[in-house]
Motif scaffolding. Structure first.
Motif, PDB file in Angstrom:
ATOM      1  N   ALA A  31       0.961  -1.104  -0.029  1.00  0.00           N
ATOM      2  CA  ALA A  31       0.052  -0.004  -0.251  1.00  0.00           C
ATOM      3  C   ALA A  31       1.161   1.136   0.128  1.00  0.00           C
ATOM      4  O   ALA A  31       1.464   1.704   1.046  1.00  0.00           O
ATOM      5  CB  ALA A  31      -0.892  -0.095   1.081  1.00  0.00           C
ATOM      6  N   GLY A  32       1.251   1.585  -1.009  1.00  0.00           N
ATOM      7  CA  GLY A  32       2.312   2.632  -1.420  1.00  0.00           C
ATOM      8  C   GLY A  32       3.831   2.142  -0.936  1.00  0.00           C
ATOM      9  O   GLY A  32       4.035   1.071  -1.100  1.00  0.00           O
ATOM     10  N   ASN A  33       4.540   3.040  -0.534  1.00  0.00           N
ATOM     11  CA  ASN A  33       5.960   2.883  -0.363  1.00  0.00           C
ATOM     12  C   ASN A  33       6.423   2.472   1.044  1.00  0.00           C
ATOM     13  O   ASN A  33       7.295   1.992   1.246  1.00  0.00           O
ATOM     14  CB  ASN A  33       6.820   3.856  -0.851  1.00  0.00           C
ATOM     15  N   ASP A  34       5.292   2.650   1.872  1.00  0.00           N
ATOM     16  CA  ASP A  34       5.540   2.540   3.306  1.00  0.00           C
ATOM     17  C   ASP A  34       4.741   1.391   4.205  1.00  0.00           C
ATOM     18  O   ASP A  34       4.839   1.538   5.385  1.00  0.00           O
ATOM     19  CB  ASP A  34       5.810   3.944   4.003  1.00  0.00           C
ATOM     20  N   LYS A  35       3.826   0.861   3.403  1.00  0.00           N
ATOM     21  CA  LYS A  35       3.012   0.043   4.042  1.00  0.00           C
ATOM     22  C   LYS A  35       2.474  -1.395   3.286  1.00  0.00           C
ATOM     23  O   LYS A  35       2.827  -1.100   2.013  1.00  0.00           O
ATOM     24  CB  LYS A  35       1.622   0.501   4.424  1.00  0.00           C
ATOM     25  N   ILE A  36       2.194  -2.236   4.308  1.00  0.00           N
ATOM     26  CA  ILE A  36       1.500  -3.489   3.453  1.00  0.00           C
ATOM     27  C   ILE A  36       0.148  -3.774   4.382  1.00  0.00           C
ATOM     28  O   ILE A  36      -0.004  -3.450   5.323  1.00  0.00           O
ATOM     29  CB  ILE A  36       2.544  -4.877   3.544  1.00  0.00           C
ATOM     30  N   ILE A  37      -0.542  -4.454   3.499  1.00  0.00           N
ATOM     31  CA  ILE A  37      -1.910  -5.061   4.132  1.00  0.00           C
ATOM     32  C   ILE A  37      -1.966  -6.437   3.810  1.00  0.00           C
ATOM     33  O   ILE A  37      -1.711  -6.947   2.787  1.00  0.00           O
ATOM     34  CB  ILE A  37      -2.927  -4.376   2.942  1.00  0.00           C
ATOM     35  N   ILE A  38      -1.915  -7.054   5.092  1.00  0.00           N
ATOM     36  CA  ILE A  38      -2.063  -8.437   5.299  1.00  0.00           C
ATOM     37  C   ILE A  38      -3.582  -8.739   5.096  1.00  0.00           C
ATOM     38  O   ILE A  38      -4.362  -8.282   5.858  1.00  0.00           O
ATOM     39  CB  ILE A  38      -1.631  -8.913   6.725  1.00  0.00           C
ATOM     40  N   ASP A  39      -3.784  -9.712   4.128  1.00  0.00           N
ATOM     41  CA  ASP A  39      -5.061  -9.902   3.643  1.00  0.00           C
ATOM     42  C   ASP A  39      -5.642 -11.328   3.731  1.00  0.00           C
ATOM     43  O   ASP A  39      -6.807 -11.531   3.865  1.00  0.00           O
ATOM     44  CB  ASP A  39      -5.387  -9.288   2.204  1.00  0.00           C
ATOM     45  N   HIS A  40      -4.745 -12.264   4.061  1.00  0.00           N
ATOM     46  CA  HIS A  40      -5.226 -13.554   3.870  1.00  0.00           C
ATOM     47  C   HIS A  40      -4.025 -14.470   4.746  1.00  0.00           C
ATOM     48  O   HIS A  40      -2.787 -14.244   4.510  1.00  0.00           O
ATOM     49  CB  HIS A  40      -5.506 -14.289   2.627  1.00  0.00           C
ATOM     50  N   THR A  41      -4.628 -15.244   5.731  1.00  0.00           N
ATOM     51  CA  THR A  41      -3.632 -16.214   6.342  1.00  0.00           C
ATOM     52  C   THR A  41      -4.494 -17.678   6.158  1.00  0.00           C
ATOM     53  O   THR A  41      -5.652 -17.719   6.594  1.00  0.00           O
ATOM     54  CB  THR A  41      -3.469 -16.064   7.899  1.00  0.00           C
ATOM     55  N   GLU A  42      -3.571 -18.433   5.925  1.00  0.00           N
ATOM     56  CA  GLU A  42      -4.160 -19.981   6.073  1.00  0.00           C
ATOM     57  C   GLU A  42      -3.367 -20.944   6.390  1.00  0.00           C
ATOM     58  O   GLU A  42      -1.992 -20.877   5.979  1.00  0.00           O
ATOM     59  CB  GLU A  42      -4.722 -20.394   4.526  1.00  0.00           C
ATOM     60  N   VAL A  43      -3.530 -21.833   7.313  1.00  0.00           N
ATOM     61  CA  VAL A  43      -2.645 -23.023   7.631  1.00  0.00           C
ATOM     62  C   VAL A  43      -3.506 -24.373   7.202  1.00  0.00           C
ATOM     63  O   VAL A  43      -4.574 -24.482   7.858  1.00  0.00           O
ATOM     64  CB  VAL A  43      -2.474 -22.952   9.167  1.00  0.00           C
ATOM     65  N   GLY A  44      -2.893 -25.202   6.690  1.00  0.00           N
ATOM     66  CA  GLY A  44      -3.326 -26.423   6.245  1.00  0.00           C
ATOM     67  C   GLY A  44      -3.474 -27.250   7.495  1.00  0.00           C
ATOM     68  O   GLY A  44      -3.144 -27.203   8.597  1.00  0.00           O
ATOM     69  N   ASP A  45      -4.142 -28.381   7.202  1.00  0.00           N
ATOM     70  CA  ASP A  45      -4.687 -29.317   8.346  1.00  0.00           C
ATOM     71  C   ASP A  45      -3.201 -29.857   8.843  1.00  0.00           C
ATOM     72  O   ASP A  45      -3.366 -30.064  10.230  1.00  0.00           O
ATOM     73  CB  ASP A  45      -5.708 -30.564   7.945  1.00  0.00           C
ATOM     74  N   ARG A  46      -2.435 -29.980   8.179  1.00  0.00           N
ATOM     75  CA  ARG A  46      -1.125 -30.878   8.280  1.00  0.00           C
ATOM     76  C   ARG A  46      -0.524 -29.943   9.555  1.00  0.00           C
ATOM     77  O   ARG A  46       0.235 -30.778  10.362  1.00  0.00           O
ATOM     78  CB  ARG A  46      -0.294 -31.282   7.199  1.00  0.00           C
ATOM     79  N   LEU A  47      -0.523 -28.785   9.607  1.00  0.00           N
ATOM     80  CA  LEU A  47       0.383 -27.642  10.432  1.00  0.00           C
ATOM     81  C   LEU A  47      -0.784 -27.076  11.378  1.00  0.00           C
ATOM     82  O   LEU A  47      -0.196 -26.317  12.196  1.00  0.00           O
ATOM     83  CB  LEU A  47       0.910 -26.793   9.710  1.00  0.00           C
ATOM     84  N   ARG A  48      -2.173 -27.526  11.592  1.00  0.00           N
ATOM     85  CA  ARG A  48      -2.853 -26.622  12.125  1.00  0.00           C
ATOM     86  C   ARG A  48      -2.704 -26.980  13.816  1.00  0.00           C
ATOM     87  O   ARG A  48      -2.447 -28.138  13.842  1.00  0.00           O
ATOM     88  CB  ARG A  48      -4.316 -26.972  11.879  1.00  0.00           C
ATOM     89  N   GLY A  49      -2.774 -25.873  14.678  1.00  0.00           N
ATOM     90  CA  GLY A  49      -2.554 -26.190  16.057  1.00  0.00           C
ATOM     91  C   GLY A  49      -1.034 -26.494  16.506  1.00  0.00           C
ATOM     92  O   GLY A  49      -0.571 -26.561  17.589  1.00  0.00           O
ATOM     93  N   LYS A  50      -0.036 -25.930  15.725  1.00  0.00           N
ATOM     94  CA  LYS A  50       1.363 -25.746  15.918  1.00  0.00           C
ATOM     95  C   LYS A  50       1.921 -24.566  15.991  1.00  0.00           C
ATOM     96  O   LYS A  50       3.143 -24.316  15.876  1.00  0.00           O
ATOM     97  CB  LYS A  50       1.921 -26.743  15.006  1.00  0.00           C
ATOM     98  N   GLY A  51       1.038 -23.353  16.068  1.00  0.00           N
ATOM     99  CA  GLY A  51       1.660 -22.125  16.085  1.00  0.00           C
ATOM    100  C   GLY A  51       2.091 -21.717  14.916  1.00  0.00           C
ATOM    101  O   GLY A  51       2.968 -20.441  14.636  1.00  0.00           O
ATOM    102  N   VAL A  52       1.785 -22.148  13.760  1.00  0.00           N
ATOM    103  CA  VAL A  52       2.449 -21.932  12.447  1.00  0.00           C
ATOM    104  C   VAL A  52       1.969 -20.522  11.993  1.00  0.00           C
ATOM    105  O   VAL A  52       2.820 -19.683  11.510  1.00  0.00           O
ATOM    106  CB  VAL A  52       2.108 -22.898  11.407  1.00  0.00           C
ATOM    107  N   GLY A  53       0.598 -20.121  12.289  1.00  0.00           N
ATOM    108  CA  GLY A  53       0.371 -18.574  12.013  1.00  0.00           C
ATOM    109  C   GLY A  53       0.994 -17.594  12.534  1.00  0.00           C
ATOM    110  O   GLY A  53       1.554 -16.616  11.946  1.00  0.00           O
ATOM    111  N   TYR A  54       1.497 -18.047  13.925  1.00  0.00           N
ATOM    112  CA  TYR A  54       2.068 -17.010  14.748  1.00  0.00           C
ATOM    113  C   TYR A  54       3.553 -16.879  14.330  1.00  0.00           C
ATOM    114  O   TYR A  54       4.029 -15.901  14.085  1.00  0.00           O
ATOM    115  CB  TYR A  54       2.166 -17.391  16.109  1.00  0.00           C
TER     116      TYR A  54
END
Length: 93
Positions: A31-54
């Motif tokens: 978003a311009g030269n100094d910002k980003i917009i995080i729009d989506h996070t997805e963790v598959g079943d194989r890694l879910r519950g392991k703190g991967v999103g963090y």
């Protein structure tokens, strides 16, 4: 588990591969030269519950700080993490 980063034009992604397959990712748009917009996070079943999103968020914060950028977390998961993690407040817009 290593978080990788890829940028293509105004879009980017932080991701984790397991055995050559992307099992988790977090996408963003510049978003311009100094910002980003995080729009989506997805963790598959194989890694879910392991703190991967963090781990994806942590990698993005390192990227933001090293590039002197700010973030607008529109993704509900990312927003929740940024809202409750005070040590990340320096990268919020």
């Amino acid at each position: 588990m290593t978080v990788q980063h890829e940028e293509n034009g105004n879009k980017g992604v932080f991701y984790i591969e397991v055995e050559g397959k992307r099992e988790a990712h977090m996408t963003y748009t510049k978003a311009g030269n100094d910002k980003i917009i995080i729009d989506h996070t997805e963790v598959g079943d194989r890694l879910r519950g392991k703190g991967v999103g963090y781990k994806l968020i942590e990698a993005s914060v390192d990227f933001l700080r090293s590039n002197k950028l700010k973030v607008i977390p529109l993704c509900p998961f990312a927003k929740a993490v940024f809202d409750k993690t005070r040590e990340y407040s320096d990268v919020l817009t």
